[in-house]
Scaffold this motif. Structure first.
Motif, PDB file in Angstrom:
ATOM      1  N   ALA A 188      10.610   8.331   4.432  1.00 54.28           N
ATOM      2  CA  ALA A 188       9.323   8.954   4.177  1.00 54.28           C
ATOM      3  C   ALA A 188       8.329   7.815   3.953  1.00 54.28           C
ATOM      4  N   LEU A 189       7.072   8.051   4.296  1.00 58.82           N
ATOM      5  CA  LEU A 189       6.078   6.977   4.279  1.00 58.82           C
ATOM      6  C   LEU A 189       4.815   7.413   3.557  1.00 58.82           C
ATOM      7  N   GLY A 190       4.101   6.451   3.038  1.00 63.38           N
ATOM      8  CA  GLY A 190       2.886   6.813   2.331  1.00 63.38           C
ATOM      9  C   GLY A 190       1.898   5.669   2.265  1.00 63.38           C
ATOM     10  N   TRP A 191       0.720   6.000   1.749  1.00 64.22           N
ATOM     11  CA  TRP A 191      -0.338   5.020   1.505  1.00 64.22           C
ATOM     12  C   TRP A 191      -0.824   5.171   0.065  1.00 64.22           C
ATOM     13  N   PHE A 192      -1.085   4.036  -0.548  1.00 63.21           N
ATOM     14  CA  PHE A 192      -1.665   3.958  -1.887  1.00 63.21           C
ATOM     15  C   PHE A 192      -2.876   3.045  -1.825  1.00 63.21           C
TER      16      PHE A 192
END
Length: 122
Positions: A33-37
C-alpha cells in the motif's frame, strides 16, 4: 529493505498544478500500500493520501480531497500525487510512504523517502 525516491517538487503559482512521483524499490511493489505525507514549516509530518495495493481503496486528508489524486503504476514501480488548484498553505516537504496495508500507511507506520519540496507562491 524498501527504498523510496521522490521527485517532481518545485515552485508553482497558486492555482497551478504539480505532479509528484515516487519510485519504490526493494520487495514486490504490487504488495505495498502506498501513500503521501507532508511536513509544513514548523509542523509535524501529516497524512495527505493513501492507496491500497490494488487501488480499490483511497484515503485523502480533508483539505486536499477533490484537489489531489493519488495513483500508482505497478509496471513502473511508481506512485504519483497529482496536485491541482494548489494553495500557499500546501507549501511543504512531501514524502511518499510504503507499507503492508493502507491503514498502516495512513497511520504513518510505513517506510518513508527523503522528501521533495513543494513551494506555492501567492
Amino acid at each position: 529493505q524498501v527504498l523510496l525516491v521522490e521527485s517532481g517538487g518545485g515552485l508553482v503559482q497558486a492555482g497551478g498544478p504539480l505532479e509528484l512521483s515516487c519510485v519504490v524499490s526493494g520487495g514486490s511493489f504490487d504488495l505495498y500500500a502506498l501513500g503521501w505525507f507532508r511536513q509544513l514549516p514548523g509542523k509535524e509530518r501529516e497524512f495527505v493520501a493513501a492507496t491500497s495495493r490494488g487501488s480499490e481503496t483511497t484515503y485523502y486528508e480533508d483539505s486536499v480531497e477533490g484537489r489531489f489524486t493519488i495513483s500508482r503504476d505497478n509496471g513502473k514501480n511508481t506512485v504519483y500525487l497529482q496536485m491541482n488548484d494548489l494553495k500557499p498553505e500546501d507549501t511543504a516537504v512531501y514524502y511518499c510512504s510504503a507499507g503492508w496495508n493502507i491503514q498502516t500507511v495512513a497511520n504513518g507506520g510505513g517506510s518513508f523517502g527523503q522528501g521533495t519540496q513543494v513551494t506555492v507562491s501567492s
